[in-house]
Write a protein that holds these residues in place. Structure first.
Motif, PDB file in Angstrom:
ATOM      1  N   LYS A   1       0.825  -1.217   0.000  1.00  0.00           N
ATOM      2  CA  LYS A   1       0.000   0.000   0.000  1.00  0.00           C
ATOM      3  C   LYS A   1       0.859   1.266   0.000  1.00  0.00           C
ATOM      4  CE  LYS A   1      -3.810  -2.307   2.401  1.00  0.00           C
ATOM      5  NZ  LYS A   1      -4.671  -2.352   3.613  1.00  0.00           N
ATOM      6  N   GLY A   2       1.911   1.216  -0.789  1.00  0.00           N
ATOM      7  CA  GLY A   2       2.785   2.369  -0.930  1.00  0.00           C
ATOM      8  C   GLY A   2       3.853   2.479   0.143  1.00  0.00           C
ATOM      9  N   ARG A   3       3.814   1.625   1.146  1.00  0.00           N
ATOM     10  CA  ARG A   3       4.795   1.687   2.241  1.00  0.00           C
ATOM     11  C   ARG A   3       5.911   0.677   1.979  1.00  0.00           C
ATOM     12  NH1 ARG A   3       5.221  -0.871   7.480  1.00  0.00           N
ATOM     13  NH2 ARG A   3       6.337   0.490   8.939  1.00  0.00           N
ATOM     14  N   GLN A   4       7.143   1.179   1.933  1.00  0.00           N
ATOM     15  CA  GLN A   4       8.293   0.325   1.665  1.00  0.00           C
ATOM     16  C   GLN A   4       9.044   0.026   2.961  1.00  0.00           C
ATOM     17  OE1 GLN A   4      10.616   1.091  -2.080  1.00  0.00           O
ATOM     18  NE2 GLN A   4       9.695   3.124  -1.869  1.00  0.00           N
ATOM     19  N   THR A   5       9.361  -1.236   3.161  1.00  0.00           N
ATOM     20  CA  THR A   5      10.126  -1.619   4.348  1.00  0.00           C
ATOM     21  C   THR A   5      11.151  -2.688   3.991  1.00  0.00           C
ATOM     22  OG1 THR A   5       8.491  -3.308   4.970  1.00  0.00           O
ATOM     23  CG2 THR A   5       8.258  -1.124   5.988  1.00  0.00           C
ATOM     24  N   ILE A   6      12.258  -2.648   4.702  1.00  0.00           N
ATOM     25  CA  ILE A   6      13.237  -3.733   4.687  1.00  0.00           C
ATOM     26  C   ILE A   6      13.326  -4.241   6.119  1.00  0.00           C
ATOM     27  CG2 ILE A   6      15.695  -4.295   4.539  1.00  0.00           C
ATOM     28  CD1 ILE A   6      15.881  -2.419   2.146  1.00  0.00           C
TER      29      ILE A   6
END
Length: 304
Positions: free
Chosen positions: A238-243
């Motif tokens: 939903k548009g949120r980028q995480t590593i």
């Protein structure tokens, strides 16, 4: 308004030009490399033993692998960065740390895999043997408790219990309580052995995944074990980028793992070259891009 500008043709041209300009302004480019991708360091579990500065340096080093290939900035740390990097300590890192504390040699090699697998087989046999004995002794204890309770019930029907019988019953009660304590201690020991077996399975499967060997399975403590060991993961939701980083064995491996996930954030897919950073498994501690990595980043972001 000029009569020429008021013609149907010119009115249409003006509308089309306006739409194109607005699209250029408001529709994001599919190329993620036109501007540096901003990132921020999020949650850091203290059990990793790393602080914000150390992690920031590792991410910067990982980013530089890709930036060197194109001779320009691709990433930039920012407090409001759109890519969040988290360090989550779970059973993966815990298993590695616990076995290391027991002086287990853990390397991504065939010899380490074979040594740990031998320990696993021995531990399994020890666990099963101790469990059979413990189950038998618990069953015997429960029978003795049932007989004792029956005797207590029969004496309670009497108006008075002789003193010597009362003393004998109290002694027997203490004996049963002491035996229960010993059985519970053995049960705790067995649970610790079961947890060690699960830790061995986790680490063996990690090594197996990294060097292409057969994985093992054994779950005596109810903990779900992943079939393929996952040290880190990039996510776009939903548009949120995480590593999210779960496990690493040394600094070079952490940097390579971060570089792999940063590659995903740029839109790079997995490589078929086992030497490449973008290979689906982290099989090396090398901090150099493989030719396939360089070809992919240049194809994605442009570059000679």
């Amino acid at each position: 308004m000029s009569p020429f500008l008021n013609t149907p043709f010119m009115r249409t041209a003006i509308v089309v030009s306006t739409v194109v300009i607005l699209a250029m302004i408001f529709i994001p480019s599919n190329n993620p490399c036109l501007e540096p991708l901003t990132y921020r360091i999020g949650k850091i579990d203290t059990r990793f033993g790393l602080n914000h500065r150390e992690i920031s340096e590792a991410v910067s080093r990982a980013a530089s692998l890709w930036e060197k290939a194109l001779s320009r900035d691709l990433f930039q740390e920012s407090p409001q960065g759109e890519l969040e990097i988290n360090f989550v300590y779970d059973y993966r890192q815990e298993a590695t740390d616990k076995l290391r504390s027991l002086s287990y040699k853990i390397e991504n090699t065939q010899s380490s895999y074979d040594s740990l697998k031998t320990r696993l087989i021995d531990s399994k046999e020890d666990y099963e043997r101790k469990k059979r004995l413990l189950d038998s002794d618990f069953n015997s204890y429960n029978n003795q408790v049932a007989a004792f309770n029956k005797k207590i019930t029969s004496f309670q029907k009497q108006r008075a219990i002789p003193a010597h019988i009362g003393r004998a019953l109290e002694t027997r009660k203490n004996e049963l309580n002491a035996r229960r304590e010993r059985l519970n201690a053995r049960k705790d020991e067995l649970n610790r052995l079961g947890n060690k077996i699960n830790d061995l399975v986790v680490v063996i499967n990690k090594i197996a995944t990294n060097i292409g060997l057969d994985s093992v399975s054994y779950n005596n403590a109810g903990r779900a074990l992943a079939g393929e060991f996952c040290e880190g993961r990039y996510s776009l939701d939903k548009g949120r980028q995480t590593i999210t980083i779960y496990e690493f064995s040394n600094r070079n491996r952490l940097i390579r793992l971060l570089a792999h996930e940063l590659g995903h954030s740029l839109g790079l897919h997995h490589s078929d070259d086992p030497e490449a950073i973008m290979y689906r498994l982290i099989q090396s501690d090398s901090l150099e891009l493989a030719p396939d990595d360089i070809a992919m980043i240049k194809a994605r972001c442009g570059g000679k």
